[in-house]
Write a protein that holds these residues in place. Structure first.
Motif, PDB file in Angstrom:
ATOM      1  N   GLU A  64     -29.202 -57.983  74.036  1.00 36.43           N
ATOM      2  CA  GLU A  64     -28.043 -58.875  74.210  1.00 36.43           C
ATOM      3  C   GLU A  64     -27.680 -59.496  72.861  1.00 36.43           C
ATOM      4  OE1 GLU A  64     -26.654 -62.884  76.685  1.00 36.43           O
ATOM      5  OE2 GLU A  64     -28.752 -62.237  76.695  1.00 36.43           O
ATOM      6  N   LEU A  65     -26.392 -59.439  72.506  1.00 40.73           N
ATOM      7  CA  LEU A  65     -25.901 -60.050  71.269  1.00 40.73           C
ATOM      8  C   LEU A  65     -25.223 -61.376  71.601  1.00 40.73           C
ATOM      9  CD1 LEU A  65     -25.260 -60.065  68.248  1.00 40.73           C
ATOM     10  CD2 LEU A  65     -23.199 -58.738  68.763  1.00 40.73           C
ATOM     11  N   VAL A  66     -25.701 -62.459  71.001  1.00 48.94           N
ATOM     12  CA  VAL A  66     -25.136 -63.801  71.210  1.00 48.94           C
ATOM     13  C   VAL A  66     -24.657 -64.317  69.859  1.00 48.94           C
ATOM     14  CG1 VAL A  66     -25.584 -66.163  71.941  1.00 48.94           C
ATOM     15  CG2 VAL A  66     -26.687 -64.260  73.138  1.00 48.94           C
ATOM     16  N   THR A  67     -23.387 -64.735  69.782  1.00 46.60           N
ATOM     17  CA  THR A  67     -22.848 -65.290  68.540  1.00 46.60           C
ATOM     18  C   THR A  67     -22.472 -66.746  68.751  1.00 46.60           C
ATOM     19  OG1 THR A  67     -20.601 -64.559  69.060  1.00 46.60           O
ATOM     20  CG2 THR A  67     -21.981 -63.050  67.787  1.00 46.60           C
ATOM     21  N   SER A  68     -22.791 -67.569  67.764  1.00 46.34           N
ATOM     22  CA  SER A  68     -22.436 -68.983  67.779  1.00 46.34           C
ATOM     23  C   SER A  68     -21.811 -69.301  66.428  1.00 46.34           C
ATOM     24  CB  SER A  68     -23.678 -69.842  68.034  1.00 46.34           C
ATOM     25  OG  SER A  68     -23.350 -71.223  67.981  1.00 46.34           O
ATOM     26  N   LEU A  69     -20.464 -69.221  66.363  1.00 45.44           N
ATOM     27  CA  LEU A  69     -19.745 -69.346  65.103  1.00 45.44           C
ATOM     28  C   LEU A  69     -19.173 -70.748  64.957  1.00 45.44           C
ATOM     29  CD1 LEU A  69     -17.893 -65.897  65.167  1.00 45.44           C
ATOM     30  CD2 LEU A  69     -20.207 -66.445  64.371  1.00 45.44           C
ATOM     31  N   ALA A  70     -19.299 -71.315  63.740  1.00 44.30           N
ATOM     32  CA  ALA A  70     -18.888 -72.701  63.507  1.00 44.30           C
ATOM     33  C   ALA A  70     -17.386 -72.892  63.667  1.00 44.30           C
ATOM     34  CB  ALA A  70     -19.331 -73.138  62.109  1.00 44.30           C
ATOM     35  N   GLY A  71     -16.584 -71.929  63.204  1.00 41.75           N
ATOM     36  CA  GLY A  71     -15.141 -72.018  63.355  1.00 41.75           C
ATOM     37  C   GLY A  71     -14.417 -72.739  62.243  1.00 41.75           C
ATOM     38  N   ASP A  72     -15.106 -73.515  61.438  1.00 37.82           N
ATOM     39  CA  ASP A  72     -14.451 -74.248  60.339  1.00 37.82           C
ATOM     40  C   ASP A  72     -15.231 -74.052  59.034  1.00 37.82           C
ATOM     41  OD1 ASP A  72     -16.680 -75.605  61.091  1.00 37.82           O
ATOM     42  OD2 ASP A  72     -15.781 -77.605  61.028  1.00 37.82           O
ATOM     43  N   LEU A  73     -15.636 -72.829  58.783  1.00 38.29           N
ATOM     44  CA  LEU A  73     -16.468 -72.560  57.615  1.00 38.29           C
ATOM     45  C   LEU A  73     -15.682 -72.685  56.320  1.00 38.29           C
ATOM     46  CD1 LEU A  73     -18.530 -69.430  58.754  1.00 38.29           C
ATOM     47  CD2 LEU A  73     -19.226 -71.827  58.757  1.00 38.29           C
ATOM     48  N   TRP A  74     -16.393 -73.082  55.267  1.00 32.95           N
ATOM     49  CA  TRP A  74     -15.817 -73.048  53.924  1.00 32.95           C
ATOM     50  C   TRP A  74     -15.668 -71.590  53.487  1.00 32.95           C
ATOM     51  CZ3 TRP A  74     -20.266 -76.837  52.833  1.00 32.95           C
ATOM     52  CH2 TRP A  74     -19.874 -78.139  53.185  1.00 32.95           C
ATOM     53  N   PRO A  75     -14.678 -71.273  52.676  1.00 36.35           N
ATOM     54  CA  PRO A  75     -14.508 -69.879  52.244  1.00 36.35           C
ATOM     55  C   PRO A  75     -15.603 -69.471  51.259  1.00 36.35           C
ATOM     56  CG  PRO A  75     -12.931 -71.283  51.120  1.00 36.35           C
ATOM     57  CD  PRO A  75     -13.604 -72.152  52.152  1.00 36.35           C
ATOM     58  N   VAL A  76     -15.935 -68.183  51.250  1.00 32.13           N
ATOM     59  CA  VAL A  76     -16.904 -67.624  50.315  1.00 32.13           C
ATOM     60  C   VAL A  76     -16.263 -66.458  49.579  1.00 32.13           C
ATOM     61  CG1 VAL A  76     -18.896 -68.311  51.693  1.00 32.13           C
ATOM     62  CG2 VAL A  76     -17.882 -66.057  52.043  1.00 32.13           C
ATOM     63  N   LEU A  77     -16.825 -66.136  48.403  1.00 30.67           N
ATOM     64  CA  LEU A  77     -16.328 -65.013  47.600  1.00 30.67           C
ATOM     65  C   LEU A  77     -17.369 -63.902  47.669  1.00 30.67           C
ATOM     66  CD1 LEU A  77     -14.077 -64.051  45.635  1.00 30.67           C
ATOM     67  CD2 LEU A  77     -15.511 -64.896  43.763  1.00 30.67           C
ATOM     68  N   ALA A  78     -17.017 -62.794  48.364  1.00 32.02           N
ATOM     69  CA  ALA A  78     -17.969 -61.708  48.537  1.00 32.02           C
ATOM     70  C   ALA A  78     -17.222 -60.425  48.853  1.00 32.02           C
ATOM     71  CB  ALA A  78     -18.972 -62.036  49.650  1.00 32.02           C
ATOM     72  N   ASP A  79     -17.935 -59.309  48.762  1.00 30.56           N
ATOM     73  CA  ASP A  79     -17.389 -58.003  49.117  1.00 30.56           C
ATOM     74  C   ASP A  79     -17.519 -57.844  50.628  1.00 30.56           C
ATOM     75  OD1 ASP A  79     -17.183 -55.200  49.715  1.00 30.56           O
ATOM     76  OD2 ASP A  79     -17.470 -54.780  47.589  1.00 30.56           O
ATOM     77  N   PRO A  80     -16.406 -57.729  51.372  1.00 28.05           N
ATOM     78  CA  PRO A  80     -16.499 -57.666  52.837  1.00 28.05           C
ATOM     79  C   PRO A  80     -17.302 -56.470  53.320  1.00 28.05           C
ATOM     80  CG  PRO A  80     -14.284 -57.116  52.084  1.00 28.05           C
ATOM     81  CD  PRO A  80     -15.009 -57.635  50.910  1.00 28.05           C
ATOM     82  N   GLY A  81     -17.157 -55.329  52.651  1.00 24.75           N
ATOM     83  CA  GLY A  81     -17.920 -54.158  53.056  1.00 24.75           C
ATOM     84  C   GLY A  81     -19.411 -54.380  52.924  1.00 24.75           C
ATOM     85  N   GLN A  82     -19.821 -55.075  51.863  1.00 27.26           N
ATOM     86  CA  GLN A  82     -21.247 -55.336  51.679  1.00 27.26           C
ATOM     87  C   GLN A  82     -21.770 -56.341  52.705  1.00 27.26           C
ATOM     88  OE1 GLN A  82     -22.012 -56.384  47.571  1.00 27.26           O
ATOM     89  NE2 GLN A  82     -22.165 -54.226  46.992  1.00 27.26           N
ATOM     90  N   LEU A  83     -20.965 -57.357  53.061  1.00 21.94           N
ATOM     91  CA  LEU A  83     -21.399 -58.296  54.098  1.00 21.94           C
ATOM     92  C   LEU A  83     -21.553 -57.587  55.442  1.00 21.94           C
ATOM     93  CD1 LEU A  83     -19.450 -61.606  53.387  1.00 21.94           C
ATOM     94  CD2 LEU A  83     -21.794 -61.003  52.814  1.00 21.94           C
ATOM     95  N   GLU A  84     -20.633 -56.653  55.760  1.00 25.00           N
ATOM     96  CA  GLU A  84     -20.777 -55.878  56.991  1.00 25.00           C
ATOM     97  C   GLU A  84     -22.059 -55.066  56.958  1.00 25.00           C
ATOM     98  OE1 GLU A  84     -17.227 -53.596  57.385  1.00 25.00           O
ATOM     99  OE2 GLU A  84     -15.940 -55.340  57.747  1.00 25.00           O
ATOM    100  N   GLN A  85     -22.398 -54.515  55.786  1.00 22.50           N
ATOM    101  CA  GLN A  85     -23.638 -53.750  55.658  1.00 22.50           C
ATOM    102  C   GLN A  85     -24.854 -54.640  55.890  1.00 22.50           C
ATOM    103  OE1 GLN A  85     -24.055 -51.730  51.906  1.00 22.50           O
ATOM    104  NE2 GLN A  85     -26.055 -50.858  52.414  1.00 22.50           N
ATOM    105  N   VAL A  86     -24.821 -55.881  55.399  1.00 22.93           N
ATOM    106  CA  VAL A  86     -25.907 -56.829  55.630  1.00 22.93           C
ATOM    107  C   VAL A  86     -26.104 -57.059  57.127  1.00 22.93           C
ATOM    108  CG1 VAL A  86     -26.608 -59.245  55.367  1.00 22.93           C
ATOM    109  CG2 VAL A  86     -25.721 -57.983  53.400  1.00 22.93           C
ATOM    110  N   LEU A  87     -24.996 -57.306  57.844  1.00 27.49           N
ATOM    111  CA  LEU A  87     -25.083 -57.572  59.283  1.00 27.49           C
ATOM    112  C   LEU A  87     -25.619 -56.362  60.038  1.00 27.49           C
ATOM    113  CD1 LEU A  87     -21.722 -59.509  59.652  1.00 27.49           C
ATOM    114  CD2 LEU A  87     -23.995 -60.452  60.048  1.00 27.49           C
TER     115      LEU A  87
END
Length: 680
Positions: free
Chosen positions: A392-415
């Motif tokens: 089971e996948l459960v997500t709890s997202l803050a909704g008001d996060l500060w922006p970050v500078l990163a490569d989106p493809g690499q963040l997807e790879q991390v997840l």
């Protein structure tokens, strides 16, 4: 920083014996190359007084044949390197030359940067080749010599104190003798006065007996007072002698204590030096072990892939040869299937090299200002398919996060990598939880062991309730090719790749795990103040080549031929060159237009970036595409691709290469400016 070099100079002279040249000249040099410090030994060795040389360039001491080498040494040290010892020809004030041995170290400023260089030089003996190389002088030698100098200084201090105490005792003895002489003189004078009074009293007694008796009484009192004065002086002298003796004893006790403290300091330094050597040795062993593990893992995986490719190539050759006989269709179908296996093995090899570049933080990244919650939402459906229905996948997202500078493809790879690890840790099912939040890190948090950067950060937590890991496994999980999957289900690069991605993004990752209690990965990324820029989505396009001329520059012959065939079979006119100079010569003598330069980045005789710059001088309208598997050192700044640079990363496919070429040429030639449109 200056004191260690002076100690090193003194200890070097002391250790090398009577044949060693002296004196040791200490010369301090600013980061601009000017002399700013000059000790007396330098005056003896070179002939310049301090006021004559300070402020002048260091070059005045360098002979023409040594100038370039010494400047190179200074640049190396200013860049943070260390040169232990070398030889050079120096010029004295009177114009004569002298061969000297030189050691040098950087001077570190308050902010941790190199602000100058301190050198120690002395007249060299023997042939030039007799000098030790910097590598032969170890940190342990320098510390041993430094300790020897300090012990010599302590011994010299003790001898000076003993001499001083001897002088003081001599002075005290002389004072006592002078006081004794003064007392004897006074007693002699008293005696003479008594005799005179006695003669006068005799005359007076004959005149007045009564007066004689009174004088006798008075004289008795005076004698008593004289005796009392003498006793008081003797007592005072005894007291002074006692105080002098006590002072000498106190000085001796203080000197003994100082010697004990010096000995204790030397022992503590010896222990600290031994401990530092042991720690450095252990760190070196760990680095070598990690390097061996990395090399072994790479060799293992690539040997597997090469075995697949080589054997399937042999199969294909056999099937193609057999296709000339009966049932050719069957053999060709088998050969086609074998070729597909070769393609898959090559793609796995490409993914492996990409993971290695990411782990080593040498991959070219394309960072964007991102909302981490949106990245998770985008990849959520793919994560559900990846982990399967039993998790089971459960997500709890803050909704008001500060922006970050990163490569989106690499963040997807991390997840994805963390989700796959969690799935494997829950073979019987379980829960994978992903939550986000803002995190402000202050100095106290850093002191408490926080790995996040000071200030505003965004936190990502990925947790599972799987099998968990013991502490001895946890401490190795980010090492390359380390895996707990006994069924060879993993390469051992997943978490190492994640570590490389987050480090390159100035982020951090921590892990908490216990057997039976699951695992939690905590990731932090620094918040950015950069404004978000619209991301232009890649759109399909169609383009019909019109015989444009393409100049391909590649030093690898096989890849150069592959690239030529791709362009030729798709309607382009192709010119090839094996090096940058050859390409520039071809362009200078080519009468027609060259529409596109596609060049390798790293080549032996000239880098691709230099080829492009010089090519634009010859052909100002030419378009440029770089191709490389390791372009970051040439084309990237802090891992980012420079604006306006088109790059095709190796290994590339025909479709990807043609797509990039089409996008570049469509924006250049009239009628092709719409990348997503059709060619006229």
């Amino acid at each position: 920083m200056i004191r260690p070099l002076i100690q090193q100079a003194e200890s070097t002279a002391e250790e090398q014996g009577p044949g060693t040249p002296s004196p040791r000249a200490v010369v301090e040099i600013t980061d601009a190359g000017h002399v700013c410090g000059w000790n007396p030994a330098a005056v003896v060795l070179y002939g310049y007084e301090a006021e004559e040389i300070v402020g002048l360039p260091m070059d005045v001491l360098c002979s023409p044949e040594s100038l370039a080498g010494e400047q190179a040494v200074l640049r190396q040290i200013s860049a943070g390197g260390v040169v232990e010892r070398y030889e050079a020809i120096r010029v004295r004030k009177d114009g004569t030359t002298i061969r000297v041995s030189v050691t040098a170290e950087p001077v570190i400023g308050p902010e941790g940067g190199v602000v100058g260089v301190t050198t120690v030089s002395w007249e060299a003996e023997g042939q030039q080749g007799d000098a030790d190389t910097p590598e032969e002088t170890t940190g342990a030698d320098r510390r041993e010599r430094r300790d020897g100098v300090e012990r010599s200084e302590v011994s010299a201090d003790a001898e000076r104190r003993v001499d001083r105490d001897g002088v003081e005792r001599s002075e005290v003895s002389a004072d006592a003798e002078r006081r004794e002489g003064r007392g004897t003189l006074e007693r002699s004078e008293v005696t003479a006065g008594a005799e005179r009074r006695e003669r006068r009293d005799g005359v007076e007694r004959s005149e007045v007996i009564a007066d004689a008796e009174r004088r006798e009484d008075r004289d008795g009192v005076e004698r008593s007072e004289v005796t009392a004065d003498a006793e008081r002086r003797e007592a005072r002298d005894t007291l002074e002698r006692t105080e002098v003796t006590a002072d000498a004893e106190r000085r001796e006790a203080r000197d003994t204590l100082e010697r004990s403290e010096v000995t204790a300091d030397a022992e503590r330094r010896d222990y600290r030096d031994t401990l530092e050597r042991k720690e450095r040795s252990q760190a070196q062993a760990q680095r070598l072990e990690s390097l061996g593990q990395l090399a072994g893992g790479v060799a293992h995986d690539f040997n597997n892939l090469l075995a697949v490719i080589l054997n399937y190539v042999s199969f294909v050759a056999e099937e193609v040869a057999a296709a000339s006989g009966p049932d050719p269709a069957s053999h060709l179908e088998t050969a086609s299937a074998d070729l597909e296996q070769i393609k898959k093995a090559a793609e796995r090899a490409a993914r492996l090299t990409h993971q290695l570049l990411v782990f080593a933080r040498r991959d070219v990244i394309r960072p964007q200002v991102l909302d981490l919650d949106k990245v998770i939402t985008t990849v959520e459906e793919m994560l559900r398919r990846t982990i399967g229905e039993h998790v089971e996948l459960v997500t709890s997202l803050a909704g008001d996060l500060w922006p970050v500078l990163a490569d989106p493809g690499q963040l997807e790879q991390v997840l994805v990598n963390l989700a796959v690890n969690a799935r494997d840790a829950m073979p019987s099912g379980g829960t994978l939880t992903i939550d986000t939040g803002n995190l402000t890190v202050d100095a106290s948090a850093l002191a408490g062991g926080s790995k996040a950067r000071l200030g505003r950060n965004v936190r990502l937590r990925v947790s599972d309730n799987g099998t968990g890991m013991p502490a001895k496994v946890v401490q190795h999980v980010f090492e390359p090719f380390f895996t707990t999957k006994s069924d060879s289900g993993g390469t051992g690069l997943g978490l190492a790749t994640i570590y490389g991605i987050l480090t390159q993004a100035d982020g951090s990752i921590g892990i908490y795990s216990e057997p039976g209690a699951g695992t939690t990965f905590t990731i932090t990324l620094p918040a950015t103040v950069e404004a978000a820029t619209p991301v232009v989505e890649s759109v399909p396009y169609q383009r019909v080549p019109k015989g444009e001329t393409v100049l391909v520059v590649e030093d690898e012959e096989a890849l150069r031929e592959v690239t030529r065939r791709i362009f030729t079979r798709n309607g382009y006119h192709v010119i090839t060159a094996a090096s940058g100079p050859e390409a520039l010569d071809i362009a200078a003598n080519h009468q027609g237009e060259i529409h596109l330069l596609i060049t390798d980045v790293v080549m032996p005789r000239m880098l691709g970036k230099e080829v492009a710059e010089k090519m634009r001088v010859i052909k100002p309208e030419i378009e440029v595409i770089f191709m490389s598997g390791y372009a970051r050192p040439v084309l990237a700044s802090q891992g980012r691709l420079e604006p306006g640079v088109a790059l095709v990363e190796k290994p590339f496919s025909e479709a990807h290469l043609l797509a990039t070429v089409g996008q570049v040429l469509n924006g250049h030639f009239q009628g092709f400016s719409n990348i997503g449109g059709n060619a006229p």
